[in-house]
Design a protein around this motif. Structure first.
Motif, PDB file in Angstrom:
ATOM      1  N   ALA A 100       0.851  -1.203   0.000  1.00 50.67           N
ATOM      2  CA  ALA A 100       0.000   0.000   0.000  1.00 50.67           C
ATOM      3  C   ALA A 100       0.882   1.246   0.000  1.00 50.67           C
ATOM      4  O   ALA A 100       0.648   2.192  -0.759  1.00 50.67           O
ATOM      5  CB  ALA A 100      -0.926  -0.010   1.215  1.00 50.67           C
ATOM      6  N   ILE A 101       1.926   1.227   0.829  1.00 48.87           N
ATOM      7  CA  ILE A 101       2.837   2.385   0.885  1.00 48.87           C
ATOM      8  C   ILE A 101       3.522   2.564  -0.471  1.00 48.87           C
ATOM      9  O   ILE A 101       3.668   3.666  -0.985  1.00 48.87           O
ATOM     10  CB  ILE A 101       3.897   2.200   2.006  1.00 48.87           C
ATOM     11  N   GLY A 102       3.902   1.430  -1.075  1.00 43.92           N
ATOM     12  CA  GLY A 102       4.623   1.488  -2.356  1.00 43.92           C
ATOM     13  C   GLY A 102       3.712   1.636  -3.565  1.00 43.92           C
ATOM     14  O   GLY A 102       4.191   1.725  -4.696  1.00 43.92           O
ATOM     15  N   GLY A 103       2.388   1.611  -3.343  1.00 46.05           N
ATOM     16  CA  GLY A 103       1.455   1.812  -4.453  1.00 46.05           C
ATOM     17  C   GLY A 103       1.375   0.642  -5.415  1.00 46.05           C
ATOM     18  O   GLY A 103       1.145   0.817  -6.612  1.00 46.05           O
ATOM     19  N   TYR A 104       1.561  -0.577  -4.896  1.00 45.57           N
ATOM     20  CA  TYR A 104       1.492  -1.737  -5.786  1.00 45.57           C
ATOM     21  C   TYR A 104       0.389  -2.691  -5.353  1.00 45.57           C
ATOM     22  O   TYR A 104       0.113  -2.846  -4.167  1.00 45.57           O
ATOM     23  CB  TYR A 104       2.830  -2.497  -5.779  1.00 45.57           C
ATOM     24  N   SER A 105      -0.232  -3.331  -6.321  1.00 48.85           N
ATOM     25  CA  SER A 105      -1.165  -4.420  -6.022  1.00 48.85           C
ATOM     26  C   SER A 105      -1.145  -5.415  -7.178  1.00 48.85           C
ATOM     27  O   SER A 105      -1.176  -5.006  -8.348  1.00 48.85           O
ATOM     28  CB  SER A 105      -2.583  -3.885  -5.843  1.00 48.85           C
ATOM     29  N   PRO A 106      -1.131  -6.711  -6.873  1.00 47.78           N
ATOM     30  CA  PRO A 106      -1.207  -7.700  -7.959  1.00 47.78           C
ATOM     31  C   PRO A 106      -2.545  -7.629  -8.691  1.00 47.78           C
ATOM     32  O   PRO A 106      -2.678  -8.152  -9.799  1.00 47.78           O
ATOM     33  CB  PRO A 106      -1.056  -9.053  -7.245  1.00 47.78           C
ATOM     34  N   LEU A 107      -3.537  -6.951  -8.089  1.00 44.24           N
ATOM     35  CA  LEU A 107      -4.846  -6.820  -8.742  1.00 44.24           C
ATOM     36  C   LEU A 107      -4.754  -5.926  -9.981  1.00 44.24           C
ATOM     37  O   LEU A 107      -5.589  -6.003 -10.873  1.00 44.24           O
ATOM     38  CB  LEU A 107      -5.876  -6.251  -7.758  1.00 44.24           C
ATOM     39  N   GLN A 108      -3.712  -5.094 -10.014  1.00 46.67           N
ATOM     40  CA  GLN A 108      -3.537  -4.205 -11.168  1.00 46.67           C
ATOM     41  C   GLN A 108      -3.363  -5.038 -12.440  1.00 46.67           C
ATOM     42  O   GLN A 108      -4.097  -4.871 -13.410  1.00 46.67           O
ATOM     43  CB  GLN A 108      -2.324  -3.289 -10.964  1.00 46.67           C
ATOM     44  N   GLU A 109      -2.387  -5.943 -12.411  1.00 44.13           N
ATOM     45  CA  GLU A 109      -2.145  -6.767 -13.614  1.00 44.13           C
ATOM     46  C   GLU A 109      -3.252  -7.776 -13.825  1.00 44.13           C
ATOM     47  O   GLU A 109      -3.661  -8.045 -14.951  1.00 44.13           O
ATOM     48  CB  GLU A 109      -0.844  -7.565 -13.486  1.00 44.13           C
ATOM     49  N   ALA A 110      -3.730  -8.364 -12.721  1.00 46.52           N
ATOM     50  CA  ALA A 110      -4.687  -9.455 -12.863  1.00 46.52           C
ATOM     51  C   ALA A 110      -6.040  -8.974 -13.385  1.00 46.52           C
ATOM     52  O   ALA A 110      -6.631  -9.613 -14.256  1.00 46.52           O
ATOM     53  CB  ALA A 110      -4.862 -10.171 -11.532  1.00 46.52           C
ATOM     54  N   TYR A 111      -6.518  -7.850 -12.868  1.00 45.91           N
ATOM     55  CA  TYR A 111      -7.888  -7.435 -13.225  1.00 45.91           C
ATOM     56  C   TYR A 111      -7.981  -5.998 -13.731  1.00 45.91           C
ATOM     57  O   TYR A 111      -9.080  -5.480 -13.940  1.00 45.91           O
ATOM     58  CB  TYR A 111      -8.821  -7.621 -12.017  1.00 45.91           C
ATOM     59  N   GLY A 112      -6.852  -5.358 -13.881  1.00 48.73           N
ATOM     60  CA  GLY A 112      -6.856  -3.994 -14.403  1.00 48.73           C
ATOM     61  C   GLY A 112      -7.497  -2.987 -13.464  1.00 48.73           C
ATOM     62  O   GLY A 112      -8.027  -1.966 -13.903  1.00 48.73           O
ATOM     63  N   ILE A 113      -7.511  -3.272 -12.173  1.00 53.10           N
ATOM     64  CA  ILE A 113      -8.055  -2.292 -11.219  1.00 53.10           C
ATOM     65  C   ILE A 113      -6.904  -1.700 -10.405  1.00 53.10           C
ATOM     66  O   ILE A 113      -5.827  -2.302 -10.328  1.00 53.10           O
ATOM     67  CB  ILE A 113      -9.139  -2.905 -10.293  1.00 53.10           C
ATOM     68  N   ALA A 114      -7.143  -0.550  -9.795  1.00 49.84           N
ATOM     69  CA  ALA A 114      -6.041   0.162  -9.141  1.00 49.84           C
ATOM     70  C   ALA A 114      -5.453  -0.612  -7.971  1.00 49.84           C
ATOM     71  O   ALA A 114      -4.272  -0.494  -7.653  1.00 49.84           O
ATOM     72  CB  ALA A 114      -6.537   1.524  -8.673  1.00 49.84           C
ATOM     73  N   GLY A 115      -6.301  -1.399  -7.319  1.00 47.82           N
ATOM     74  CA  GLY A 115      -5.834  -2.133  -6.143  1.00 47.82           C
ATOM     75  C   GLY A 115      -7.006  -2.450  -5.248  1.00 47.82           C
ATOM     76  O   GLY A 115      -8.158  -2.432  -5.699  1.00 47.82           O
ATOM     77  N   PRO A 116      -6.754  -2.725  -3.971  1.00 50.97           N
ATOM     78  CA  PRO A 116      -7.846  -3.030  -3.051  1.00 50.97           C
ATOM     79  C   PRO A 116      -8.857  -1.883  -2.995  1.00 50.97           C
ATOM     80  O   PRO A 116      -8.485  -0.718  -3.111  1.00 50.97           O
ATOM     81  CB  PRO A 116      -7.137  -3.192  -1.702  1.00 50.97           C
ATOM     82  N   PRO A 117     -10.137  -2.214  -2.808  1.00 52.40           N
ATOM     83  CA  PRO A 117     -11.166  -1.159  -2.756  1.00 52.40           C
ATOM     84  C   PRO A 117     -11.044  -0.352  -1.468  1.00 52.40           C
ATOM     85  O   PRO A 117     -10.704  -0.897  -0.417  1.00 52.40           O
ATOM     86  CB  PRO A 117     -12.477  -1.959  -2.755  1.00 52.40           C
ATOM     87  N   LYS A 118     -11.316   0.907  -1.545  1.00 50.09           N
ATOM     88  CA  LYS A 118     -11.235   1.763  -0.357  1.00 50.09           C
ATOM     89  C   LYS A 118     -12.342   1.349   0.618  1.00 50.09           C
ATOM     90  O   LYS A 118     -13.501   1.216   0.228  1.00 50.09           O
ATOM     91  CB  LYS A 118     -11.430   3.222  -0.801  1.00 50.09           C
ATOM     92  N   PRO A 119     -11.977   1.124   1.886  1.00 49.45           N
ATOM     93  CA  PRO A 119     -12.997   0.643   2.817  1.00 49.45           C
ATOM     94  C   PRO A 119     -13.847   1.752   3.441  1.00 49.45           C
ATOM     95  O   PRO A 119     -13.367   2.850   3.685  1.00 49.45           O
ATOM     96  CB  PRO A 119     -12.153  -0.028   3.916  1.00 49.45           C
TER      97      PRO A 119
END
Ligand code: SF4
Lengths: 427, 279
Positions: A100-119
């Motif tokens: 989260a600090i580094g701005g990375y998520s595997p969801l970016q490549e897998a599903y083209g979304i920015a990352g985890p949904p904001k809670p």
């Protein structure tokens, strides 16, 4: 050289890919839709309450596992460590915070979304560990969202009605907190429906795992790690129920056709503890080469809850989240494991000593040694970690596994193998 | 089976060892060479060394088992067996009464327990860290700028009960420097170093009893290592005639047994690991 053997893929997997995609895209949409709310939840609940309130539910532990499987955890853990988290604390937590600090998520490549949904809300259950509480607190501060949770009594031998009543009270408290915070009112009918669906998915999942009692086992631990996604992420939905109906039918068919997950299955192994996500492929291939079928595991079984037979849904939730294996004393775990060894006709058990998860590691208080010495079980303890590959040595572990199979081979030859009573169920 | 001789090759992280046996199991030759960068080259050199002076030629080899860290790199070996099984087999041939085997190698340390039939009961290997291995000793020797043999001699002359307390290789090096600065005699620091390894090994002993043999290069070359182990295990150690070659010897003995088994057509058929697997 004998004939080459081909491993038969699980057909249901195709459907699973679509389900996962839809799940993450929907979460992403929910986070951007002002009419909808997103809750983050721990894998062992209380997701049913969140679903009954209408939250779209996301599970950070799954994200931790994805970072591990992507072999990138060790790149992000230092970011969490520099933010004050101990390098030997849960690597799911550290890599998730670091990513989260580094701005990375595997969801970016897998599903083209920015990352985890904001809670809008984070809800934890410390029946597995206190780490989840502090993990959720980090994201609560980051997203300025409320963090609520329940704290069941931990490490229980016997679970008494008083324990269950206490946890039920915790769940009621959580409901009131959510109602107060969001101005909602829980539809108790809806909760009953969700719990019934959750229990149904869990029962079907258990039945699918139970098909591995057959020889050869149609499904092994490595498959289970993929197949378990809906029972965690989509528990309480019809989609999960339908998925496991399909999977169970396929596994029954495999048993009928004699299709094993490990062609030429020779040894039946129990996996105790967390998976080593960055090395799942290497380990599964090694097992395939050694003809070792990991037919049962504590990990996959952790979401196989007792069936809900109607009545008070909160009581069921309180009981399942208190009775769960990870929350029990060794006086419960030891006979539980022995029973699993019998029912699945286990030749040997591998205990994974996960460096950063003492909570889901059971080789730290002499249990493995007691099983070996008092019950003649063949037991191997390997050192590693769930996500941080810096704590895992591939060469050492592979040698350990090969030596373990050599040990099982000698035991079998000398007639010293622990002979389980029940075998070959489901045929 | 064609040839009448059996070969065991132990491709370790620091040294490659080879043992050649006659048809009756008698050891005919053995060799130890540094592993260097190339396991295959080292294995060739060890084999050449072990065959030298024996009546056996390469063509005369009936069966070969490779073991050790680089066991999979030896293409001409008929089978690969882990060093756990091989060390146990080698030690038991020398000492039928043995129950525990401590092996301190270049990169790993093992504690192996077998029963009266030689069956593996339990084993432990150091996981990742080099503390408690030959590499650990070498790195401290380098830091001190003295050869390992001198550390051994120094340690043997110590009468104090000192032990180094650090758990990791790097911190141990630092601790050694601190103790030198504090004026602790070099003999005692050196002996403390071996005791710290012995303590790591003892942790792997699983609180079992029985006669224990020590194998591996560190035990072969360092008297102080044997002394420290005997102190902590509170028992005399069985020291094989060729501790460093125990794994290769075990591999050669297994080669001889496997050759006999593969000669029997029934066994050959049930050999499980020879089918190739595709995913
Ligand atoms: S149970 Fe272990 S892996 Fe899971 S969140 Fe807690 S510490 Fe992390």
């Amino acid at each position: 050289m004998g004939a080459a053997v081909k491993r038969v893929e699980i057909q249901a997997q195709q459907r699973l890919r679509t389900l996962m995609r839809d799940y993450f895209l929907d979460l992403d949409a929910a986070a951007r839709d002002p009419q909808r709310r997103v809750a983050w939840c721990t894998s062992v609940g209380p997701c049913e309450i969140l679903a009954a309130f209408g939250f779209a539910t996301y599970f950070p532990e799954n994200h931790g596992a994805l970072l591990g499987a992507k072999k990138v955890s060790h790149q992000y853990i230092p970011l969490a460590v520099s933010a004050g988290y101990c390098a030997e604390s849960c690597s799911y937590m550290n890599s998730d915070i670091g990513a989260a600090i580094g701005g990375y998520s595997p969801l970016q490549e897998a599903y083209g979304i920015a990352g985890p949904p904001k809670p809008d809300l984070l809800a934890y259950n410390t029946n597995q560990c206190r780490e989840v509480q502090d993990w959720f607190e980090f994201f609560g501060r980051r997203h300025n969202a409320p963090v609520f949770g329940i704290c069941p009594p931990r490490q229980l031998g016997e679970v008494t009605p008083a324990h269950v009543a206490f946890v039920r009270g915790e769940l009621e408290r959580l409901i009131h907190q959510i109602e107060g915070r969001f101005g909602l009112s829980l539809d108790r009918r809806r909760l009953e429906e969700v719990v019934a669906l959750s229990s149904r998915a869990s029962t079907l999942w258990r039945e699918a795992l139970e098909t591995a009692r057959a020889r050869p086992a149609p499904i092994v631990f490595w498959d289970g790690l993929i197949q378990m996604a809906p029972v965690i992420l989509m528990r309480g939905s019809r989609l999960a129920v339908e998925y496991y109906e399909t999977l169970l039918a396929e596994m029954k068919q495999r048993v009928h056709d004699g299709i094993g997950a490990v062609p030429g299955e020779q040894y039946r192994i129990y996996w105790e503890g967390m998976p080593v996500w960055p090395r799942v492929r290497d380990l599964s291939e090694k097992c395939l080469e050694l003809r070792a079928a990991v037919v049962a595991s504590t990990y996959c079984n952790s979401w196989a809850f007792e069936e809900y037979a109607g009545g008070d849904p909160l009581e069921w939730m309180a009981r399942t989240s208190t009775e769960i294996f990870i929350n029990r004393a060794e006086s419960f775990k030891e006979p539980f494991l022995l029973d699993m060894f019998e029912r699945f006709a286990i030749d040997g058990a591998v205990f994974h000593n996960a460096r950063t998860c003492p909570n889901n590691t059971n080789s730290r208080f002499g249990l493995a040694q007691r099983l070996r010495e008092q019950h003649n079980a063949a037991v191997l303890v390997i050192d590693g970690d769930l996500s941080d590959q810096r704590f895992f040595s591939t060469a050492q572990t592979m040698t350990n596994l090969e030596a373990f199979i050599e040990q099982l081979e000698t035991r079998r030859r000398s007639g010293n193998a622990r002979r389980p009573a029940a075998q070959g169920a489901g045929r | 089976m064609n040839g009448a001789y059996f070969v065991g090759i132990d491709a370790g992280s620091s040294a490659t060892k080879c043992v050649v046996l006659a048809a009756d199991g008698k050891m005919l030759g053995h060799a130890v060479v540094p592993s260097g960068f190339d396991y295959v080259e080292a294995a060739e050199a060890a084999l050449t060394g072990a065959l030298g002076g024996t009546p056996c030629t390469r063509e005369g080899i009936g069966f070969c088992v490779s073991t050790g860290y680089g066991r999979k790199n030896i293409a001409w070996a008929d089978r690969q067996v882990t060093e756990i099984t091989c060390h146990a087999r080698g030690a038991r041939e020398w000492y039928p009464q043995v129950r525990g085997i401590v092996d301190i190698g270049g990169q790993d340390t093992k504690f192996i327990w077998i029963d009266g039939r030689g069956e593996l009961i339990d084993y432990r290997m150091n996981s990742k860290c080099a503390a408690g291995t030959g590499t650990f000793l070498e790195s401290v020797a380098v830091r001190l700028g003295v050869p390992l043999a001198s550390i051994d001699d120094l340690a043997m002359s110590s009468t104090a009960r000192s032990i180094l307390n650090s758990y990791c290789t790097v911190f141990t090096g630092t601790e050694v420097i601190e103790r030198i600065k504090a004026g602790e005699p070099r003999q005692d620091i050196s002996m403390g170093l071996f005791r710290s390894i012995a303590a790591r090994v003892f942790e792997m002993s699983a609180a079992r009893d029985g006669p224990i043999a020590a194998t591996g290069g560190v035990v072969a070359h360092c008297k102080a290592m044997r002394r420290a182990l005997e102190e902590i295990l509170a028992a005399p150690l069985l020291l094989p005639p060729l501790p460093q070659q125990a794994g290769a010897y075990g591999a050669a003995l297994l080669a001889r047994e496997m050759a006999a088994e593969t000669d029997s057509p029934q066994r050959a058929q049930s050999s499980q690991r020879e089918q190739s697997v595709e995913r």
